[in-house]
Design a protein around this motif. Structure first.
Motif, PDB file in Angstrom:
ATOM      1  N   ARG A   1      85.072   6.266  19.878  1.00  0.00           N
ATOM      2  CA  ARG A   1      84.110   6.725  20.888  1.00  0.00           C
ATOM      3  C   ARG A   1      84.823   7.560  21.950  1.00  0.00           C
ATOM      4  O   ARG A   1      84.333   8.613  22.362  1.00  0.00           O
ATOM      5  N   SER A   2      85.993   7.100  22.385  1.00  0.00           N
ATOM      6  CA  SER A   2      86.691   7.870  23.421  1.00  0.00           C
ATOM      7  C   SER A   2      87.195   9.198  22.846  1.00  0.00           C
ATOM      8  O   SER A   2      87.268  10.200  23.555  1.00  0.00           O
ATOM      9  N   ALA A   3      87.516   9.189  21.532  1.00  0.00           N
ATOM     10  CA  ALA A   3      87.917  10.449  20.894  1.00  0.00           C
ATOM     11  C   ALA A   3      86.759  11.434  20.893  1.00  0.00           C
ATOM     12  O   ALA A   3      86.940  12.633  21.120  1.00  0.00           O
ATOM     13  N   ASN A   4      85.571  10.919  20.653  1.00  0.00           N
ATOM     14  CA  ASN A   4      84.384  11.779  20.640  1.00  0.00           C
ATOM     15  C   ASN A   4      84.121  12.355  22.038  1.00  0.00           C
ATOM     16  O   ASN A   4      83.771  13.528  22.185  1.00  0.00           O
TER      17      ASN A   4
ATOM     18  N   ASP B   1      95.283   7.622  20.462  1.00  0.00           N
ATOM     19  CA  ASP B   1      94.471   8.826  20.216  1.00  0.00           C
ATOM     20  C   ASP B   1      94.015   8.874  18.760  1.00  0.00           C
ATOM     21  O   ASP B   1      94.693   8.375  17.862  1.00  0.00           O
ATOM     22  N   CYS B   2      92.869   9.502  18.570  1.00  0.00           N
ATOM     23  CA  CYS B   2      92.376   9.745  17.221  1.00  0.00           C
ATOM     24  C   CYS B   2      93.124  10.963  16.671  1.00  0.00           C
ATOM     25  O   CYS B   2      93.067  12.039  17.250  1.00  0.00           O
ATOM     26  N   ILE B   3      93.830  10.773  15.557  1.00  0.00           N
ATOM     27  CA  ILE B   3      94.707  11.841  15.062  1.00  0.00           C
ATOM     28  C   ILE B   3      94.226  12.398  13.725  1.00  0.00           C
ATOM     29  O   ILE B   3      94.553  13.523  13.347  1.00  0.00           O
ATOM     30  N   SER B   4      93.429  11.612  12.989  1.00  0.00           N
ATOM     31  CA  SER B   4      92.915  12.087  11.690  1.00  0.00           C
ATOM     32  C   SER B   4      91.635  11.341  11.314  1.00  0.00           C
ATOM     33  O   SER B   4      90.983  10.755  12.180  1.00  0.00           O
ATOM     34  N   GLU B   5      91.308  11.328  10.007  1.00  0.00           N
ATOM     35  CA  GLU B   5      90.042  10.745   9.534  1.00  0.00           C
ATOM     36  C   GLU B   5      90.070   9.213   9.579  1.00  0.00           C
ATOM     37  O   GLU B   5      91.130   8.608   9.454  1.00  0.00           O
ATOM     38  N   PRO B   6      88.889   8.579   9.669  1.00  0.00           N
ATOM     39  CA  PRO B   6      88.835   7.112   9.740  1.00  0.00           C
ATOM     40  C   PRO B   6      89.403   6.407   8.500  1.00  0.00           C
ATOM     41  O   PRO B   6      89.759   5.232   8.573  1.00  0.00           O
TER      42      PRO B   6
ATOM     43  N   LYS C   1      87.927  -2.513  18.503  1.00  0.00           N
ATOM     44  CA  LYS C   1      88.904  -1.625  19.144  1.00  0.00           C
ATOM     45  C   LYS C   1      88.819  -0.224  18.515  1.00  0.00           C
ATOM     46  O   LYS C   1      88.835   0.789  19.219  1.00  0.00           O
ATOM     47  N   LEU C   2      88.701  -0.199  17.179  1.00  0.00           N
ATOM     48  CA  LEU C   2      88.594   1.088  16.481  1.00  0.00           C
ATOM     49  C   LEU C   2      87.365   1.868  16.931  1.00  0.00           C
ATOM     50  O   LEU C   2      87.438   3.075  17.178  1.00  0.00           O
ATOM     51  N   LEU C   3      86.257   1.157  17.062  1.00  0.00           N
ATOM     52  CA  LEU C   3      85.029   1.826  17.499  1.00  0.00           C
ATOM     53  C   LEU C   3      85.192   2.402  18.899  1.00  0.00           C
ATOM     54  O   LEU C   3      84.793   3.527  19.179  1.00  0.00           O
ATOM     55  N   LEU C   4      85.817   1.603  19.766  1.00  0.00           N
ATOM     56  CA  LEU C   4      86.041   2.080  21.143  1.00  0.00           C
ATOM     57  C   LEU C   4      86.915   3.330  21.156  1.00  0.00           C
ATOM     58  O   LEU C   4      86.634   4.287  21.875  1.00  0.00           O
TER      59      LEU C   4
END
Ligand SMILES: [Zn+2]
Length: 303
Positions: A105-108, A41-46, A99-102
Motif C-alpha cells: 500500500r505504501s508503495a502504491n 521498499d517495493c522493488i519488484s513483483e509480488p 505487513k506485506l499488504l501495508l
C-alpha cells in the motif's frame, strides 16, 4: 555501464583497503530505473522471492573491494541486506501478509506521488515552451495569454529558458535530497555559512551550506539568505524574480534569524527538520567551502 538501481545497505560496510564506509550497492537485477531502494521498499513483483548478490565498490579506491553483500527480496519487497548468504536467507519468509499488504500500500502511495510529480514536470515544460516559444514575455501584461502565465508566476523575471530550466532542475534536486534525508529519518539539519557578519547588521546576505544537499546536488552552496536592503544594492538583481533557494530575511542580521528563516522555508514545504547552525570547522565541508579549504586549508572565510 548502463542503467542500474541503488540499494541503501542496512549497515555500513568498510573498504578492506582504505577503510572508507560503503553505504550502498548498485544492482541491475531488477528493471533498472536508476531508482534508490531502502529496506521495506517495493522493488519488484509480488511473486518475486530471491537473493541478489552484489559486489561492494569503494568510491575512494574506485574499485571492487572483493567483498559481497546479499539483498533479500521477499514477495517483491526488499526485506533486508546481509553480509553473507545464510544471514540473507534467514531474512526471507519473515514478512507477514499484513505487513506485506501495508508495504504494498505504501508503495502504491509512493507511485501515485511519483505520477503527480511527473505530471507536474510535464506541465512545467509545456508552460516553459509556451512562455518562451510564443514569446509571451514580450507581450503586454494585459494580453490574456500572458495574464494566464502571470497567475502561474513561474517565469516572470527569468530571462532565458535555460535559466528557467536550471532553476527548475536545482529545485527538484534539493527537494529530492530533502526527501532522502526524511526517508533516512534525519531529524537535525546542520547548516553553516562562511561570511563574517555582525549581529544587527542592516544590509546582509549569507550563503548557507548543507553538506548532504550540496554533495547530492553538486551545489556550491544550498541557500542564500538575504535581506531586501542588500538586494536593493545590486542594480542588476533589483526587481528580478529570485530562485526558490534565495530566501528573504527582512530583519537586521542575527544567527537565530538565519536558522528561523531556513526552518520556515522547510516548514512551507512540509519538512519538519530542526535546523542547527554549526561552525564551518565542524562541518565535513562541501561545494565552494570544500574548494576553498583545498586551496587554503588555514583560511576560514570566503572574503
Ligand atoms: Zn577503499
Amino acid at each position: 555501464m548502463g542503467l542500474f538501481d541503488t540499494i541503501i545497505l542496512e549497515k555500513k560496510y568498510h573498504c578492506s583497503t582504505c577503510g572508507r564506509g560503503i553505504e550502498s550497492i548498485q544492482v541491475k537485477d531488477f528493471y533498472p530505473y536508476l531508482n534508490t531502494y531502502r529496506v521495506g521498499d517495493c522493488i519488484s513483483e509480488p511473486d518475486d522471492i530471491r537473493l541478489v548478490k552484489a559486489g561492494l565498490y569503494c568510491d575512494s579506491c574506485q574499485k571492487f573491494t572483493g567483498q559481497h553483500v546479499y539483498a533479500a527480496v521477499d514477495h517483491g519487497i526488499l526485506a533486508g541486506t546481509a553480509g553473507n548468504m545464510e544471514e540473507a536467507k534467514n531474512l526471507l519468509g519473515t514478512l507477514s501478509i499484513e505487513k506485506l499488504l501495508l508495504l504494498h500500500r505504501s508503495a502504491n502511495k509512493k507511485h501515485l506521488a511519483d505520477v503527480m510529480k511527473r505530471n507536474r514536470n510535464i506541465n512545467y515544460l509545456e508552460n516553459l515552451c509556451a512562455w518562451y516559444g510564443k514569446e509571451l514575455y514580450k507581450r503586454d501584461k494585459s494580453d490574456p495569454d500572458r495574464r494566464w502565465f502571470l497567475w502561474d508566476f513561474e517565469f516572470e523575471g527569468i530571462d532565458t529558458p535555460l535559466e528557467a530550466l536550471e532553476a527548475f532542475v536545482t529545485r527538484e534536486q534539493i527537494i529530492n535530497a530533502l526527501d532522502e534525508l526524511g526517508e533516512n529519518n534525519q531529524v537535525i539539519l546542520d547548516i553553516y555559512y562562511l561570511e563574517d557578519i555582525k549581529e544587527g547588521e542592516e544590509a546582509w546576505s549569507v550563503d548557507v551550506y548543507q553538506d548532504y544537499i550540496n554533495n547530492r546536488c553538486g551545489l556550491q552552496w544550498t541557500w542564500t539568505v538575504i535581506n531586501q536592503k542588500e538586494l536593493d544594492l545590486d542594480e542588476e538583481e533589483r526587481g528580478k524574480r529570485q530562485p526558490e533557494w534565495v530566501i528573504m530575511g527582512d530583519k537586521p542580521f542575527s544567527k537565530q534569524m538565519v536558522i528561523d528563516t531556513i526552518e520556515k522555508w522547510l516548514r512551507n514545504r512540509h519538512y519538519n527538520f530542526t535546523v542547527r547552525l554549526i561552525e564551518p570547522e565542524q562541518a565535513e565541508g562541501s561545494g565552494m567551502y570544500k574548494e576553498l579549504k583545498k586551496r587554503d586549508p588555514g583560511k576560514k572565510h570566503a572574503q
